[in-house]
Design an enzyme around this catalytic site. Structure first.
Site, mmCIF file in Angstrom:
data_model
loop_
_atom_site.group_PDB
_atom_site.id
_atom_site.type_symbol
_atom_site.label_atom_id
_atom_site.label_comp_id
_atom_site.label_asym_id
_atom_site.label_seq_id
_atom_site.Cartn_x
_atom_site.Cartn_y
_atom_site.Cartn_z
ATOM 1 N N GLY A 14 -3.539 18.217 4.552
ATOM 2 C CA GLY A 14 -4.490 17.113 3.278
ATOM 3 C C GLY A 14 -5.407 16.594 4.239
ATOM 4 O O GLY A 14 -5.810 15.535 4.247
ATOM 5 N N ASN A 27 0.621 23.404 -0.676
ATOM 6 C CA ASN A 27 1.774 22.133 -1.251
ATOM 7 C C ASN A 27 2.144 22.075 -0.443
ATOM 8 O O ASN A 27 3.614 22.327 -0.808
ATOM 9 C CB ASN A 27 2.147 22.140 -3.051
ATOM 10 C CG ASN A 27 2.642 21.017 -3.160
ATOM 11 O OD1 ASN A 27 2.941 20.351 -2.615
ATOM 12 N ND2 ASN A 27 3.556 21.096 -4.331
ATOM 13 N N VAL A 28 2.579 20.705 0.505
ATOM 14 C CA VAL A 28 3.868 20.747 0.996
ATOM 15 C C VAL A 28 4.915 19.933 0.898
ATOM 16 O O VAL A 28 5.916 20.002 1.695
ATOM 17 C CB VAL A 28 2.659 19.252 2.701
ATOM 18 C CG1 VAL A 28 1.813 19.462 3.251
ATOM 19 C CG2 VAL A 28 2.716 17.908 1.958
ATOM 20 N N TYR A 58 5.784 4.183 -2.324
ATOM 21 C CA TYR A 58 4.462 4.466 -1.075
ATOM 22 C C TYR A 58 5.578 4.252 -0.676
ATOM 23 O O TYR A 58 5.640 4.267 0.814
ATOM 24 C CB TYR A 58 2.777 3.992 -1.857
ATOM 25 C CG TYR A 58 1.824 4.610 -0.938
ATOM 26 C CD1 TYR A 58 2.053 5.875 -0.414
ATOM 27 C CD2 TYR A 58 1.903 3.045 0.872
ATOM 28 C CE1 TYR A 58 0.697 5.816 0.978
ATOM 29 C CE2 TYR A 58 0.544 3.861 1.691
ATOM 30 C CZ TYR A 58 0.535 4.790 1.250
ATOM 31 O OH TYR A 58 -0.103 5.315 2.225
ATOM 32 N N LYS A 110 6.619 5.769 3.417
ATOM 33 C CA LYS A 110 6.338 5.400 4.915
ATOM 34 C C LYS A 110 6.936 5.330 5.169
ATOM 35 O O LYS A 110 7.010 5.519 7.204
ATOM 36 C CB LYS A 110 4.662 4.628 4.203
ATOM 37 C CG LYS A 110 3.940 5.611 3.681
ATOM 38 C CD LYS A 110 3.430 6.598 3.770
ATOM 39 C CE LYS A 110 2.363 7.644 3.614
ATOM 40 N NZ LYS A 110 1.340 7.985 4.538
HETATM 41 P P1 NAP Z 1 -6.841 11.159 0.328
HETATM 42 O O1 NAP Z 1 -8.708 10.236 1.258
HETATM 43 O O2 NAP Z 1 -6.912 10.927 -0.446
HETATM 44 O O3 NAP Z 1 -7.003 12.172 1.381
HETATM 45 C C1 NAP Z 1 -5.152 13.265 0.488
HETATM 46 C C2 NAP Z 1 -5.288 14.043 1.226
HETATM 47 O O4 NAP Z 1 -4.535 14.891 0.690
HETATM 48 C C3 NAP Z 1 -6.035 15.292 0.607
HETATM 49 O O5 NAP Z 1 -7.421 15.664 1.066
HETATM 50 C C4 NAP Z 1 -4.952 15.688 -0.426
HETATM 51 O O6 NAP Z 1 -5.664 17.586 -0.590
HETATM 52 C C5 NAP Z 1 -3.990 16.228 0.083
HETATM 53 N N1 NAP Z 1 -3.033 16.143 -0.829
HETATM 54 C C6 NAP Z 1 -2.020 15.273 -1.618
HETATM 55 N N2 NAP Z 1 -1.278 15.890 -2.085
HETATM 56 C C7 NAP Z 1 -1.047 17.233 -1.156
HETATM 57 C C8 NAP Z 1 -0.224 18.005 -0.574
HETATM 58 N N3 NAP Z 1 1.203 17.681 -2.395
HETATM 59 N N4 NAP Z 1 0.331 19.412 -0.113
HETATM 60 C C9 NAP Z 1 -0.868 19.478 0.372
HETATM 61 N N5 NAP Z 1 -1.588 17.989 0.291
HETATM 62 C C10 NAP Z 1 -1.497 17.261 -0.161
HETATM 63 O O7 NAP Z 1 -6.337 10.336 1.843
HETATM 64 P P2 NAP Z 1 -6.644 9.001 2.656
HETATM 65 O O8 NAP Z 1 -7.293 7.932 2.548
HETATM 66 O O9 NAP Z 1 -7.244 9.516 3.815
HETATM 67 O O10 NAP Z 1 -5.032 9.522 3.209
HETATM 68 C C11 NAP Z 1 -4.253 10.411 4.078
HETATM 69 C C12 NAP Z 1 -3.443 9.765 4.517
HETATM 70 O O11 NAP Z 1 -3.673 8.280 5.502
HETATM 71 C C13 NAP Z 1 -1.921 9.552 3.752
HETATM 72 O O12 NAP Z 1 -0.683 9.854 4.223
HETATM 73 C C14 NAP Z 1 -2.425 8.139 3.650
HETATM 74 O O13 NAP Z 1 -0.600 7.537 2.562
HETATM 75 C C15 NAP Z 1 -2.329 7.610 4.696
HETATM 76 N N6 NAP Z 1 -3.163 6.289 4.071
HETATM 77 C C16 NAP Z 1 -4.134 6.133 3.904
HETATM 78 C C17 NAP Z 1 -4.490 4.504 4.452
HETATM 79 C C18 NAP Z 1 -5.547 4.164 3.214
HETATM 80 O O14 NAP Z 1 -6.342 3.029 3.051
HETATM 81 N N7 NAP Z 1 -7.019 5.177 2.973
HETATM 82 C C19 NAP Z 1 -3.877 3.506 4.814
HETATM 83 C C20 NAP Z 1 -2.814 3.920 5.235
HETATM 84 C C21 NAP Z 1 -2.346 5.372 5.404
HETATM 85 P P3 NAP Z 1 -5.960 17.747 -2.196
HETATM 86 O O15 NAP Z 1 -7.091 16.629 -2.080
HETATM 87 O O16 NAP Z 1 -6.871 19.402 -1.385
HETATM 88 O O17 NAP Z 1 -5.030 17.682 -3.165
#
Ligand code: NAP
Length: 245
Positions: free
Chosen positions: A10, A61-62, A153, A157
């Protein structure tokens, strides 16, 4: 990290992109995984190369066990090793419990938790052979504290935390460390969709009174992936502005 090979799932934007950049900056060759956003993954590689780093892209797709296995086999075949795995892919499908659809529960668990298991399972064989490796799983403050509207979610997590600790115990004797990073609210596409009201309420719960930056999650992840973190395993490191203290 010169000579090391890293896979960041991702990494087509948000936190994953910054993690990929941080590992490449330390000298690792980084495989930038994406699912649907090829342009985003290409942009991550462009930014890494512009900074003098090395990277490639891999669509997968993981949540699909076979696809994850094929991705990891192909990395090992082409690059000769897999030293660092960052399980960062994640989605949200928020709703209150009574309104949450079964498919919204399933898809979040499939990608966030099972996707993490899939990649660890396939990578562990190679790391065991190498007798070294770093696995970092991106969890969340929601997995640590729970969060109304995120039963799916938070469960995924919290599951990642249990998975991290169990696998850390299994792999420690072979020089492989497994840790989780639990970000708080971070400015990415994932939180862009929140209303201003929700964002303001969230900020009130954060002692440092602001959302985090993707780079701040990437810095901790890169540290855990480094030689310097060799005596840290099975831990959940919160990077959340003090929200969960
Ligand atoms: P994001 O910008 O929406 O990025 C999510 C990434 O996950 C994208 O690169 C997407 O790839 C990929 N993804 C989604 N479904 C997938 C699949 N089936 N197989 C492979 N890749 C997949 O979100 P982010 O905020 O950067 O989040 C990154 C991580 O941090 C996540 O695990 C999220 O839960 C965690 N997190 C985020 C926050 C926050 O506030 N933002 C807080 C706590 C934890 P595509 O776009 O190519 O589908």
């Amino acid at each position: 990290m010169q000579g090391k090979v890293a896979l960041v799932t991702g990494a087509s934007g948000g936190i994953g992109r910054e993690i990929a950049k941080a590992l490449a900056k330390e000298g690792a060759y980084v495989v930038v995984n994406y699912n649907g956003s090829q342009a985003g993954a290409d942009e991550t590689v462009r930014q890494i190369e512009a900074a003098g780093g090395r990277a490639g892209v891999y669509q997968c797709n993981v949540s699909n066990f076979e696809e994850s296995g094929a991705m990891i086999s192909s990395i090992i075949k082409e690059q000769g090793s897999l030293d660092i795995l960052v399980n960062n892919s994640g989605i949200t499908r928020d709703n209150l419990l009574l309104k949450m659809k079964e498919e919204d529960f399933d898809s979040v668990i499939d990608i966030n938790l099972k996707g993490t298991f899939n990649c660890i399972k396939h990578a562990a064989r190679q790391m065991l052979k190498q007798k070294s490796g770093r696995i970092i799983n991106i969890s969340s403050v929601s997995g640590v504290m729970g969060n109304a509207g995120q039963a799916n979610y938070s469960a995924s997590k919290a599951g990642v935390i249990g998975l991290t600790k169990s696998v850390a115990r299994e792999l420690a004797s072979r020089g492989i460390t497994v840790n989780a990073v639990a970000p708080g609210f971070v400015d990415t596409k994932m939180t862009e969709v929140l209303t201003d009201e929700v964002k303001e309420t969230a900020v009130k719960q954060i002692p440092l009174a602001r959302f985090g930056k993707p780079e701040e999650i990437a810095d901790m992840t890169a540290f855990l992936a480094s030689e310097k973190a060799g005596y840290i395993t099975g831990q959940v490191i919160s990077v959340d502005g003090g929200m969960s203290m």
